[in-house]
Design a protein around this motif. Structure first.
Motif, PDB file in Angstrom:
ATOM      1  N   PRO A 196       0.678  -1.251   0.344  1.00  0.00           N
ATOM      2  CA  PRO A 196       0.036  -0.028   0.232  1.00  0.00           C
ATOM      3  C   PRO A 196       0.803   1.594   0.147  1.00  0.00           C
ATOM      4  CG  PRO A 196       0.134  -1.216   2.144  1.00  0.00           C
ATOM      5  CD  PRO A 196       0.832  -2.036   1.439  1.00  0.00           C
ATOM      6  N   SER A 249       1.417   3.393   2.260  1.00  0.00           N
ATOM      7  CA  SER A 249       2.138   3.996   3.633  1.00  0.00           C
ATOM      8  C   SER A 249       3.210   1.757   4.081  1.00  0.00           C
ATOM      9  CB  SER A 249       1.797   4.587   4.780  1.00  0.00           C
ATOM     10  OG  SER A 249       0.530   4.354   4.259  1.00  0.00           O
ATOM     11  N   GLY A 280       3.682  -0.037   6.428  1.00  0.00           N
ATOM     12  CA  GLY A 280       2.621  -0.049   7.651  1.00  0.00           C
ATOM     13  C   GLY A 280       3.018  -1.813   8.502  1.00  0.00           C
ATOM     14  N   LEU A 281       4.665  -1.359   8.364  1.00  0.00           N
ATOM     15  CA  LEU A 281       5.484  -1.915   8.957  1.00  0.00           C
ATOM     16  C   LEU A 281       5.103  -2.437  10.224  1.00  0.00           C
ATOM     17  CD1 LEU A 281       8.677  -1.940   7.243  1.00  0.00           C
ATOM     18  CD2 LEU A 281       6.956  -3.794   7.264  1.00  0.00           C
ATOM     19  N   TYR A 282       5.135  -3.753  11.298  1.00  0.00           N
ATOM     20  CA  TYR A 282       4.687  -3.478  12.309  1.00  0.00           C
ATOM     21  C   TYR A 282       6.461  -3.404  13.379  1.00  0.00           C
ATOM     22  CZ  TYR A 282       0.902  -5.508  11.550  1.00  0.00           C
ATOM     23  OH  TYR A 282      -0.909  -5.903  10.694  1.00  0.00           O
ATOM     24  N   GLU A 283       6.176  -1.820  13.514  1.00  0.00           N
ATOM     25  CA  GLU A 283       7.996  -1.332  13.809  1.00  0.00           C
ATOM     26  C   GLU A 283       8.426  -1.939  14.702  1.00  0.00           C
ATOM     27  OE1 GLU A 283       8.831   2.602  12.332  1.00  0.00           O
ATOM     28  OE2 GLU A 283       7.942   1.787  10.484  1.00  0.00           O
ATOM     29  N   THR A 284       7.614  -2.119  16.103  1.00  0.00           N
ATOM     30  CA  THR A 284       7.528  -3.022  16.800  1.00  0.00           C
ATOM     31  C   THR A 284       8.360  -4.174  17.311  1.00  0.00           C
ATOM     32  OG1 THR A 284       6.094  -2.996  18.157  1.00  0.00           O
ATOM     33  CG2 THR A 284       7.126  -0.638  18.360  1.00  0.00           C
ATOM     34  N   LEU A 285       7.804  -4.965  15.867  1.00  0.00           N
ATOM     35  CA  LEU A 285       8.439  -6.702  15.335  1.00  0.00           C
ATOM     36  C   LEU A 285       9.780  -6.407  14.678  1.00  0.00           C
ATOM     37  CD1 LEU A 285       4.550  -7.919  14.735  1.00  0.00           C
ATOM     38  CD2 LEU A 285       6.403  -7.750  17.076  1.00  0.00           C
ATOM     39  N   SER A 286      10.258  -7.539  14.721  1.00  0.00           N
ATOM     40  CA  SER A 286      11.114  -7.505  14.450  1.00  0.00           C
ATOM     41  C   SER A 286      11.028  -8.201  12.206  1.00  0.00           C
ATOM     42  CB  SER A 286      12.089  -8.802  14.502  1.00  0.00           C
ATOM     43  OG  SER A 286      11.806 -10.169  14.498  1.00  0.00           O
ATOM     44  N   GLN A 309       9.631 -11.348  12.463  1.00  0.00           N
ATOM     45  CA  GLN A 309       7.806 -11.105  12.389  1.00  0.00           C
ATOM     46  C   GLN A 309       7.253 -11.197  11.555  1.00  0.00           C
ATOM     47  OE1 GLN A 309       9.423  -9.678  16.550  1.00  0.00           O
ATOM     48  NE2 GLN A 309       8.160 -11.736  16.998  1.00  0.00           N
ATOM     49  N   GLU A 323       6.717 -13.486   9.030  1.00  0.00           N
ATOM     50  CA  GLU A 323       5.965 -14.723   9.337  1.00  0.00           C
ATOM     51  C   GLU A 323       4.515 -14.521   9.081  1.00  0.00           C
ATOM     52  OE1 GLU A 323       7.947 -16.051  13.493  1.00  0.00           O
ATOM     53  OE2 GLU A 323       6.546 -18.306  12.968  1.00  0.00           O
ATOM     54  N   TYR A 324       4.511 -13.095  10.328  1.00  0.00           N
ATOM     55  CA  TYR A 324       2.654 -12.820  10.183  1.00  0.00           C
ATOM     56  C   TYR A 324       2.196 -13.060   8.458  1.00  0.00           C
ATOM     57  CZ  TYR A 324      -1.389 -10.253  11.740  1.00  0.00           C
ATOM     58  OH  TYR A 324      -2.380  -9.537  12.325  1.00  0.00           O
ATOM     59  N   TYR A 325       2.808 -12.526   7.634  1.00  0.00           N
ATOM     60  CA  TYR A 325       1.869 -12.610   6.904  1.00  0.00           C
ATOM     61  C   TYR A 325       2.113 -13.831   5.815  1.00  0.00           C
ATOM     62  CZ  TYR A 325       0.504  -7.603   6.575  1.00  0.00           C
ATOM     63  OH  TYR A 325      -0.242  -6.428   6.613  1.00  0.00           O
ATOM     64  N   ASP A 352      16.232 -10.040  13.695  1.00  0.00           N
ATOM     65  CA  ASP A 352      15.666 -10.490  14.764  1.00  0.00           C
ATOM     66  C   ASP A 352      15.776  -8.862  15.517  1.00  0.00           C
ATOM     67  OD1 ASP A 352      15.071 -13.027  15.222  1.00  0.00           O
ATOM     68  OD2 ASP A 352      16.881 -12.834  15.915  1.00  0.00           O
ATOM     69  N   ARG A 371       7.154  -7.986   1.972  1.00  0.00           N
ATOM     70  CA  ARG A 371       5.770  -8.556   2.809  1.00  0.00           C
ATOM     71  C   ARG A 371       4.384  -9.217   1.489  1.00  0.00           C
ATOM     72  NH1 ARG A 371       3.463  -4.505   6.668  1.00  0.00           N
ATOM     73  NH2 ARG A 371       2.785  -3.885   4.512  1.00  0.00           N
ATOM     74  N   ARG A 427      -2.125 -13.666  18.317  1.00  0.00           N
ATOM     75  CA  ARG A 427      -0.478 -13.832  18.484  1.00  0.00           C
ATOM     76  C   ARG A 427       0.172 -12.800  18.053  1.00  0.00           C
ATOM     77  NH1 ARG A 427       2.602 -17.833  14.844  1.00  0.00           N
ATOM     78  NH2 ARG A 427       1.929 -16.138  13.275  1.00  0.00           N
ATOM     79  N   TRP A 455       2.664 -10.595  20.541  1.00  0.00           N
ATOM     80  CA  TRP A 455       4.063 -10.705  20.608  1.00  0.00           C
ATOM     81  C   TRP A 455       4.446  -8.136  20.347  1.00  0.00           C
ATOM     82  CZ3 TRP A 455       4.435 -12.452  14.783  1.00  0.00           C
ATOM     83  CH2 TRP A 455       5.090 -14.084  14.899  1.00  0.00           C
ATOM     84  N   GLU A 456       3.612  -7.766  19.747  1.00  0.00           N
ATOM     85  CA  GLU A 456       3.502  -6.550  20.261  1.00  0.00           C
ATOM     86  C   GLU A 456       3.096  -6.695  21.226  1.00  0.00           C
ATOM     87  OE1 GLU A 456       2.599  -3.342  16.358  1.00  0.00           O
ATOM     88  OE2 GLU A 456       0.660  -5.261  16.973  1.00  0.00           O
ATOM     89  N   ARG A 468       5.907  -5.750  23.404  1.00  0.00           N
ATOM     90  CA  ARG A 468       7.308  -4.527  23.373  1.00  0.00           C
ATOM     91  C   ARG A 468       7.143  -4.178  23.814  1.00  0.00           C
ATOM     92  NH1 ARG A 468      11.005  -6.725  18.609  1.00  0.00           N
ATOM     93  NH2 ARG A 468      11.445  -9.356  19.190  1.00  0.00           N
ATOM     94  N   ASN A 485      -1.271   3.466  12.373  1.00  0.00           N
ATOM     95  CA  ASN A 485       0.372   2.631  11.829  1.00  0.00           C
ATOM     96  C   ASN A 485       0.176   2.194   9.987  1.00  0.00           C
ATOM     97  OD1 ASN A 485       2.741   1.497  11.683  1.00  0.00           O
ATOM     98  ND2 ASN A 485       2.359  -0.344  12.320  1.00  0.00           N
ATOM     99  N   LYS A 486      -1.407   2.533  10.024  1.00  0.00           N
ATOM    100  CA  LYS A 486      -1.688   2.119   8.207  1.00  0.00           C
ATOM    101  C   LYS A 486      -1.158   0.439   7.978  1.00  0.00           C
ATOM    102  CE  LYS A 486      -2.627   6.039   6.958  1.00  0.00           C
ATOM    103  NZ  LYS A 486      -1.582   7.486   7.378  1.00  0.00           N
ATOM    104  N   SER A 487      -1.205   0.503   9.060  1.00  0.00           N
ATOM    105  CA  SER A 487      -1.003  -1.539   8.460  1.00  0.00           C
ATOM    106  C   SER A 487      -2.284  -2.102   8.258  1.00  0.00           C
ATOM    107  CB  SER A 487      -0.102  -1.786   9.643  1.00  0.00           C
ATOM    108  OG  SER A 487      -0.856  -1.361  10.439  1.00  0.00           O
TER     109      SER A 487
END
Ligand SMILES: Nc1ncnc2c1ncn2[C@@H]1O[C@H](COP(=O)(O)OP(=O)(O)OP(=O)(O)O)[C@@H](O)[C@H]1O
Ligand SMILES: [Mg+2]
Lengths: 307, 377
Positions: A82, A84, A86-92, A95, A98-100, A129, A147, B13, B17-18, B21, B222-224
């Motif tokens: 998309p 933006s 839109g990654l999960y910035e606190t995750l590696s 991760q 893996e989520y996707y 990580d 992703r 899950r 995880w989030e 953190r 976060n636009k995720s």
């Protein structure tokens, strides 16, 4: 194959996409080019079954975006980047992928291998990580592209993949996309970067609410302008132009200074004949070129000229 | 509608995880059980600890205190303060007498009728005691009516409406026995437990306000959500997954808080009640049925809020309004407008099931991907 027929979407009174007809062959990179607010994002959202068209229809691989059962199949065979990331910035990075991968029902072993391969491809396997909030914007964008294709979708839809990146990042992201091009995969890119579209795309559609023109960048130029041979001579002479206009296949001649502009039907055939006539008339030809119109000129002619 | 529970779990899950953190969430989830479960019982029971421990003194009753010294007294006089003369070392022993309206010390009564009398250090048997106060006495085979017994021992007796503290009772049939008002542990304990019960069902309605605002609004900011919605995951799977990710930590935190709380309360009150007071049936219904129902309500209301608000803080503020009805419940209960008994809890549970169904349906309606992209701003 992506086909759209009269695909339209309105937001209240605003018509965002108006009767879009497209035919994108498998294995191609297609670029949808248009100004801000042209409806590019809306188009991609409709193609990925995120929003419903108000009119018309579209099919990906024969699955209809309006059929409830087909939507899941379409989501399985498409990957979306998309506007933006839109990654999960606190995750590696791991991760995030893996989520996707799990959401796309990837087999666990294939998943691990695939994530590792792509992270190595991006050169961040050793940082798999690390929370990805620490990555550069270019890297985030590449990670977001990965992703979108972690499940090896047949259709990859990228919404302005290089917008808001610095030139160096643009280069690396663009290079990354062109690496993906070698695979047998259809890529749909929204962009208003014309240089990018010209370099990456097999075909482009110039689009502002409705499709204005569609084809390879070259074809588009040909539709707009006649083919023109530009000849430079050291000893300009008004006779040259007159002699040339008599030649068959030549539609128009113009002389300015040292330059002769000659519109012809087929430069490959006509250029040698023209040069021969000129030389026979005593001209000292210093260069012969076919005039090239880049996508930018095409775009500005089609869109910029109007607004 | 498609629903695969493995997908639901994948979605949940990731949020877990989030959360792991997110320091703010971790602290909230850790601090709440500590405050709820530890500070309240510790703060309440430690100051009362002496009272609670003294409750046992009766078992080690000092009989010598009662036997000596015996003193001469005059009886049947109105409001005469009797006193003993230790130096005289005489004991007072009275049989078949009626003793009224006196205040006496160090006596032995046998087969007497004692009315409206204050007695200290006494041995009383085969007597009737009415409207009197007996301190440090040993009452055997007697009938006690409308009286107060402080310290001492009651054996083989019967009676009703007895206020007592520190009295060790054996083989007696006493009805309507209660503590002196200032030490009415039972009443105090009941009120405290009622408030705590409400706090414990309130907790799972409040905690989701913190978590859900991150789970839904966070994703929106976060636009995720857009790439997520482009995956083959149904709206229901997403909604349930995200709700589950809030439900799990909330209920874990509540349960941990409850276990800590129960252990502490039991630790402090065992010496008084001589049995484990919580969990009882009421608490089990509250924690196993009511709390999860409140939790679901909290989550769904937050989903609804998230669809209208695009700021985590704003959502948390609006979301905390969820507690208002519970606070109302709390106040009504503490005003003794209704008793939080089993019946009441079951009615509440039934009501919550209906309410949860309604808010779930509403939030499911607001959780459609087209709406999320087009209207969730
Ligand atoms: N959710 C929405 N609600 C109302 N109008 C919308 C919505 N999304 C898009 N539009 C309108 O539809 C038109 C097309 O928007 P769209 O985002 O598809 O353009 P775009 O080509 O992607 O533009 P950009 O280059 O800025 O990304 C715009 O006029 C926009 O205001
Ligand atoms: Mg756009």
């Amino acid at each position: 194959m992506i086909t759209t027929k009269g695909l339209s979407r309105a937001f209240g009174p605003i018509l965002a996409v108006n009767k879009l007809d497209l035919n994108i062959q498998d294995g191609q990179i297609f670029g949808l080019i248009g100004p801000n607010g042209a409806g590019k994002t809306t188009t991609i959202r409709m193609l990925t079954c995120l929003i419903e068209p108000t009119l018309g229809s579209a099919q990906l691989d024969g699955f209809d975006i309006r059929k409830e059962d087909d939507k899941y199949r379409i989501r399985e065979i498409t990957g979306l980047l998309p506007e933006s990331p839109g990654l999960y910035e606190t995750l590696s990075a791991y991760q995030n992928l893996e989520y996707y991968a799990d959401l796309y029902d990837m087999d666990p072993t294939v998943k691990d291998l695939s994530i590792e391969r792509y992270l190595r491809m991006l050169g961040i396997w050793d940082k798999s990580d690390v929370t990805c909030g620490t990555f550069s914007r270019g890297m985030k964008q590449k990670l977001a592209i990965v992703r979108a294709l972690i499940h090896e979708p047949k259709y990859l839809l990228l919404d302005e993949p290089t917008a808001s990146l610095d030139p160096a990042s643009v280069a690396t992201v663009r290079e990354f996309i062109s690496e993906l091009k070698t695979k047998k995969r259809t890529i749909f890119i929204n962009t208003h970067n014309l240089d990018e579209a010209e370099r990456l795309c097999d075909r482009v559609g110039i689009f502002n609410k409705k499709l204005i023109a569609e084809g390879t960048p070259k074809e588009l130029a040909l539709k707009l302008w006649p083919r023109r041979v530009v000849i430079e001579v050291r000893n300009p002479n008004e006779w040259y132009a007159k002699n040339l206009s008599a030649l068959s296949g030549v539609t128009f001649v113009e002389a300015t200074g040292l330059r002769l502009m000659v519109d012809v039907d087929d430069p490959g055939v006509r250029a040698p004949e023209i040069v021969k006539v000129l030389v026979e008339n005593g001209a000292e030809v210093s260069s012969v070129n076919e005039e090239v119109h880049n996508l930018e000129e095409v775009y500005l002619e089609l869109i910029g000229g109007k607004s | 509608m498609r629903l695969r529970w493995d997908k639901v779990w994948i979605v949940a899950r990731k949020d877990l995880w989030e959360f792991r953190r997110n320091k703010f969430i971790i602290y909230t989830m850790l601090i709440t059980p500590i405050i709820m479960a530890m500070l309240v019982p510790i703060g309440t029971f430690i100051p009362l600890k002496d009272v609670l421990v003294e409750a046992n003194v009766g078992e080690e009753f000092d009989y010598d205190r009662v036997h000596t010294p015996f003193v001469f007294v005059t009886i049947d006089q109105n409001n005469i303060d009797m006193y003993h003369d230790l130096s005289s070392n005489m004991s007072f022993y009275q049989e078949y007498a009626s003793i009224r309206n006196v205040s006496i010390r160090s006596v032995t009564f046998h087969n007497c009728i004692i009315v409206n009398t204050t007695i200290e250090e006494a041995i009383i048997w085969d007597s009737v005691i009415s409207e009197s106060v007996v301190t440090s006495g040993m009452i055997t085979d007697s009938f006690i009516l409308n009286s107060t017994v402080w310290h001492g021992r009651i054996a083989g007796s019967s009676g009703t409406n007895i206020t007592t503290n520190d009295a060790y009772r054996t083989d007696s049939d006493l009805y309507d026995v209660h503590l002196p008002a200032e030490l009415d542990m039972v009443a105090f304990y009941r009120t405290l437990m009622d408030s705590m019960l409400i706090l414990f069902v309130m907790l799972p309605a409040i905690l989701p306000t913190v978590l859900a605002s991150y789970s839904f609004i966070g994703e929106k900011q976060n636009k995720s959500l857009e790439p997520l919605l482009a995956t083959p995951t149904s709206d229901m799977e997403l909604l349930l997954g995200k709700s589950l990710s809030v439900f799990i930590p909330t209920m874990t935190s509540t349960l941990v808080a409850f276990i800590l709380f129960a252990v502490l309360v039991d630790y402090f009150t065992y010496s008084f009640f001589h049995e484990i007071m919580i969990p009882d049936a009421r608490w089990i219904v509250a924690i196993v049925v009511i709390s999860p129902l409140f939790c679901i309500m909290g989550i769904m209301i937050n989903v609804l809020i998230s669809s209208k608000v695009s700021d985590v803080r704003a959502s948390q503020q609006i979301g905390s309004l969820v507690v208002l009805p519970i606070v109302a419940l709390f106040i009504m209960s503490s005003m003794q407008l209704f008793a939080l008994n089993m019946m009441m809890l079951l009615v509440l549970a039934l009501f919550l099931v209906g309410l949860d169904g309604l808010v779930f349906w509403l939030s499911y309606k607001s959780f459609k991907r087209e709406k999320i992209l087009v209207e969730w701003r």
